[in-house]
Design a protein around this motif. Structure first.
Motif, PDB file in Angstrom:
ATOM      1  N   ILE A 311       0.876  -1.168   0.000  1.00 32.58           N
ATOM      2  CA  ILE A 311       0.000   0.000   0.000  1.00 32.58           C
ATOM      3  C   ILE A 311       0.912   1.215   0.000  1.00 32.58           C
ATOM      4  O   ILE A 311       1.724   1.384   0.919  1.00 32.58           O
ATOM      5  CB  ILE A 311      -0.929   0.021   1.231  1.00 32.58           C
ATOM      6  CG1 ILE A 311      -1.849  -1.208   1.223  1.00 32.58           C
ATOM      7  CG2 ILE A 311      -1.748   1.300   1.252  1.00 32.58           C
ATOM      8  CD1 ILE A 311      -2.721  -1.319   2.470  1.00 32.58           C
ATOM      9  N   ILE A 327      -1.574  -0.982  -3.997  1.00 34.04           N
ATOM     10  CA  ILE A 327      -2.782  -0.173  -3.879  1.00 34.04           C
ATOM     11  C   ILE A 327      -2.339   1.216  -3.430  1.00 34.04           C
ATOM     12  O   ILE A 327      -1.496   1.338  -2.534  1.00 34.04           O
ATOM     13  CB  ILE A 327      -3.764  -0.766  -2.846  1.00 34.04           C
ATOM     14  CG1 ILE A 327      -4.260  -2.140  -3.294  1.00 34.04           C
ATOM     15  CG2 ILE A 327      -4.945   0.178  -2.609  1.00 34.04           C
ATOM     16  CD1 ILE A 327      -5.123  -2.846  -2.259  1.00 34.04           C
ATOM     17  N   ASP A 336      -8.845   7.091   3.755  1.00 36.76           N
ATOM     18  CA  ASP A 336      -8.535   6.416   2.493  1.00 36.76           C
ATOM     19  C   ASP A 336      -7.512   5.311   2.714  1.00 36.76           C
ATOM     20  O   ASP A 336      -7.588   4.248   2.074  1.00 36.76           O
ATOM     21  CB  ASP A 336      -8.016   7.425   1.466  1.00 36.76           C
ATOM     22  CG  ASP A 336      -8.030   6.864   0.049  1.00 36.76           C
ATOM     23  OD1 ASP A 336      -9.009   6.168  -0.308  1.00 36.76           O
ATOM     24  OD2 ASP A 336      -7.055   7.089  -0.692  1.00 36.76           O
ATOM     25  N   ARG A 339      -9.375   2.426   4.087  1.00 35.40           N
ATOM     26  CA  ARG A 339     -10.054   1.760   2.969  1.00 35.40           C
ATOM     27  C   ARG A 339      -9.085   0.844   2.232  1.00 35.40           C
ATOM     28  O   ARG A 339      -9.414  -0.315   1.917  1.00 35.40           O
ATOM     29  CB  ARG A 339     -10.597   2.852   2.020  1.00 35.40           C
ATOM     30  CG  ARG A 339     -11.370   2.354   0.787  1.00 35.40           C
ATOM     31  CD  ARG A 339     -10.504   2.076  -0.432  1.00 35.40           C
ATOM     32  NE  ARG A 339      -9.578   3.150  -0.725  1.00 35.40           N
ATOM     33  CZ  ARG A 339      -8.539   3.007  -1.523  1.00 35.40           C
ATOM     34  NH1 ARG A 339      -8.289   1.831  -2.101  1.00 35.40           N
ATOM     35  NH2 ARG A 339      -7.715   4.021  -1.745  1.00 35.40           N
ATOM     36  N   ALA A 340      -7.856   1.318   1.978  1.00 39.88           N
ATOM     37  CA  ALA A 340      -6.860   0.521   1.254  1.00 39.88           C
ATOM     38  C   ALA A 340      -6.455  -0.713   2.064  1.00 39.88           C
ATOM     39  O   ALA A 340      -6.264  -1.804   1.504  1.00 39.88           O
ATOM     40  CB  ALA A 340      -5.634   1.376   0.946  1.00 39.88           C
ATOM     41  N   ASN A 342      -8.346  -2.293   4.297  1.00 43.32           N
ATOM     42  CA  ASN A 342      -9.480  -3.232   4.210  1.00 43.32           C
ATOM     43  C   ASN A 342      -9.495  -3.951   2.871  1.00 43.32           C
ATOM     44  O   ASN A 342      -9.769  -5.152   2.789  1.00 43.32           O
ATOM     45  CB  ASN A 342     -10.797  -2.484   4.419  1.00 43.32           C
ATOM     46  CG  ASN A 342     -11.177  -2.374   5.886  1.00 43.32           C
ATOM     47  OD1 ASN A 342     -10.992  -3.313   6.651  1.00 43.32           O
ATOM     48  ND2 ASN A 342     -11.713  -1.225   6.284  1.00 43.32           N
ATOM     49  N   GLU A 343      -9.211  -3.206   1.812  1.00 47.61           N
ATOM     50  CA  GLU A 343      -9.176  -3.801   0.469  1.00 47.61           C
ATOM     51  C   GLU A 343      -8.081  -4.854   0.381  1.00 47.61           C
ATOM     52  O   GLU A 343      -8.277  -5.934  -0.185  1.00 47.61           O
ATOM     53  CB  GLU A 343      -8.945  -2.702  -0.570  1.00 47.61           C
ATOM     54  CG  GLU A 343      -8.964  -3.186  -2.003  1.00 47.61           C
ATOM     55  CD  GLU A 343      -8.746  -2.064  -3.011  1.00 47.61           C
ATOM     56  OE1 GLU A 343      -8.295  -2.359  -4.138  1.00 47.61           O
ATOM     57  OE2 GLU A 343      -9.010  -0.885  -2.676  1.00 47.61           O
ATOM     58  N   MET A 344      -6.920  -4.552   0.962  1.00 54.06           N
ATOM     59  CA  MET A 344      -5.817  -5.511   0.926  1.00 54.06           C
ATOM     60  C   MET A 344      -6.141  -6.750   1.753  1.00 54.06           C
ATOM     61  O   MET A 344      -5.859  -7.879   1.348  1.00 54.06           O
ATOM     62  CB  MET A 344      -4.533  -4.844   1.446  1.00 54.06           C
ATOM     63  CG  MET A 344      -3.274  -5.670   1.255  1.00 54.06           C
ATOM     64  SD  MET A 344      -2.817  -5.897  -0.497  1.00 54.06           S
ATOM     65  CE  MET A 344      -1.933  -4.363  -0.820  1.00 54.06           C
ATOM     66  N   ALA A 346      -8.996  -8.000   2.278  1.00 58.82           N
ATOM     67  CA  ALA A 346     -10.049  -8.773   1.620  1.00 58.82           C
ATOM     68  C   ALA A 346      -9.501  -9.639   0.491  1.00 58.82           C
ATOM     69  O   ALA A 346     -10.148 -10.580   0.040  1.00 58.82           O
ATOM     70  CB  ALA A 346     -11.123  -7.835   1.083  1.00 58.82           C
ATOM     71  N   LYS A 347      -8.288  -9.320   0.046  1.00 54.58           N
ATOM     72  CA  LYS A 347      -7.685 -10.089  -1.036  1.00 54.58           C
ATOM     73  C   LYS A 347      -6.963 -11.298  -0.477  1.00 54.58           C
ATOM     74  O   LYS A 347      -6.303 -11.216   0.549  1.00 54.58           O
ATOM     75  CB  LYS A 347      -6.674  -9.228  -1.799  1.00 54.58           C
ATOM     76  CG  LYS A 347      -7.284  -8.096  -2.612  1.00 54.58           C
ATOM     77  CD  LYS A 347      -6.187  -7.384  -3.392  1.00 54.58           C
ATOM     78  CE  LYS A 347      -6.752  -6.332  -4.324  1.00 54.58           C
ATOM     79  NZ  LYS A 347      -5.698  -5.704  -5.135  1.00 54.58           N
TER      80      LYS A 347
END
Length: 371
Positions: A311, A327, A336, A339-340, A342-344, A346-347
């Motif tokens: 990130i 990301i 933000d 958010r990044a 959480n996105e990571m 989730a992968k």
């Protein structure tokens, strides 16, 4: 008889990245057959950094000075070594006019132009010194190395729009030797030493200087814990908790780290040796690099060799440096970054991109410099 390229690696600065930058340059020089055929490579460094360059075995001659050597003495010693070793080029060094008397061509390097963007992070005296040094380099016709296209834009904007003999060398990290020594047993010992064995964690590997922007990470962790208290991941910080330019910033960091909401999710390791840092990075879920400004990030290059997910703050040099496992987040926006993260999380994928082995490509640029 071969001419000599001297790598000037004497340093009293706590910025270890500059030493590893020089090592990466040496690695690229050694990958170029034309350079190896024409030149002997000598590195002049401090006693404490000798081990950084011993990885090259007999391919490079290592000359050492005492760790506490002063700047003027270092320059004198470097010139004396240059004359004795029939040095044609010395990198990196300011373009001192007297070097011409000895047939020595200095190749300068400017790491970044941070003080132009964030003067508030510097004292007035340091800004004046940087400006004076950079103007002298701008006036000279000798080669200048910059580490990114972003740095070139800054150099042209603030110092010399039409300066010739400027070369961009995107260095790639050379860490293969350290990785070969990290067998499973050693990795386990290191991780157990730091309380990270079988832990799920993200890592932030930076000195605690203000432009490294640790604050946004700590605020993002607060966001995560407030909105998703069930999230089970530690945030591991390496680096010495000090900033000589901004000591009050360190107090702010300490206060945030001790906040009741996040203190159990944060782990501060302090300064760790190179092998430990690579081991900690290798076993992390992902890396966060939140910097407000970089010239070309060594940590990012290390992470690329390790195929880490990352990130990164959305700054120009990170866009230039990033790969498919990254990301981006707005550099001043903790929401933000949350958010990044959480996105990571989730992968479930891993980064398998291996485009970081570009040493040969970059070495061709060095061949244009060291003619």
């Amino acid at each position: 008889m071969k001419a000599t390229i001297m790598i000037f690696a004497l340093s009293r600065s706590p910025w270890i990245g500059g030493i590893y930058y020089r090592r990466n340059i040496i690695h690229m020089l050694l990958t170029n057959k034309n350079i190896v055929r024409k030149y002997k490579i000598v590195v002049l460094t401090n006693d404490k950094y000798r081990n950084v360059f011993e990885v090259f075995n007999n391919q490079v001659e290592i000359l050492c000075c005492k760790d506490d050597i002063g700047v003027a003495t270092a320059i004198y010693y470097a010139v004396r070594c240059c004359v004795k070793n029939k040095v044609k080029y010395v990198f990196p060094l300011r373009p001192f006019g007297f070097l011409k008397l000895f047939g020595i061509t200095p190749v300068s390097w400017i790491a970044d132009f941070q003080h132009c963007h964030y003067p508030e992070f510097f004292g007035e005296e340091e800004i004046q010194k940087r400006d004076w040094d950079f103007r002298q380099i701008a006036k000279a016709g000798t080669p200048l190395v910059l580490s990114s296209e972003d740095a070139v834009r800054d150099f042209q904007t603030y110092y010399a729009p039409d300066r010739k003999n400027v070369f961009v060398v995107h260095f790639a990290s050379y860490i293969e030797d350290e990785l070969q020594r990290l067998d499973a047993a050693k990795e386990r010992r290191i991780l157990e030493t730091y309380g990270l064995y079988e832990e799920k964690y993200a890592v932030i590997c930076n000195q605690f200087w203000k432009h490294k922007n640790h604050i946004v990470v700590l605020e993002a962790i607060k966001e995560l814990k407030r909105n998703s208290p069930e999230i089970n991941i530690r945030f591991v910080f390496t680096g010495e908790l000090s900033d000589r330019r901004n000591p009050e910033y360190i107090d702010e960091i300490k206060t945030l780290m001790n906040n009741d909401t996040i203190k159990n999710s944060v782990k501060l390791l302090g300064f760790v040796d190179r092998a430990s840092q690579l081991c900690i990075m290798k076993n992390a879920e992902f890396l966060i690099q939140p910097s407000l400004f970089e010239g070309w990030g060594t940590v990012v290059e290390d992470a690329k060799v390790l195929n880490m997910r990352m990130i990164l703050s959305d700054i120009a040099v990170h866009r230039e440096q990033m790969n498919a496992g990254c990301i981006l987040f707005e550099k001043d926006d903790s929401e933000d970054l949350a958010r990044a993260i959480n996105e990571m999380l989730a992968k479930n994928d891993t980064c398998t991109e291996t485009d970081c082995d570009l040493s040969g490509q970059y070495a061709k640029v060095l061949e244009k410099i060291f003619k």
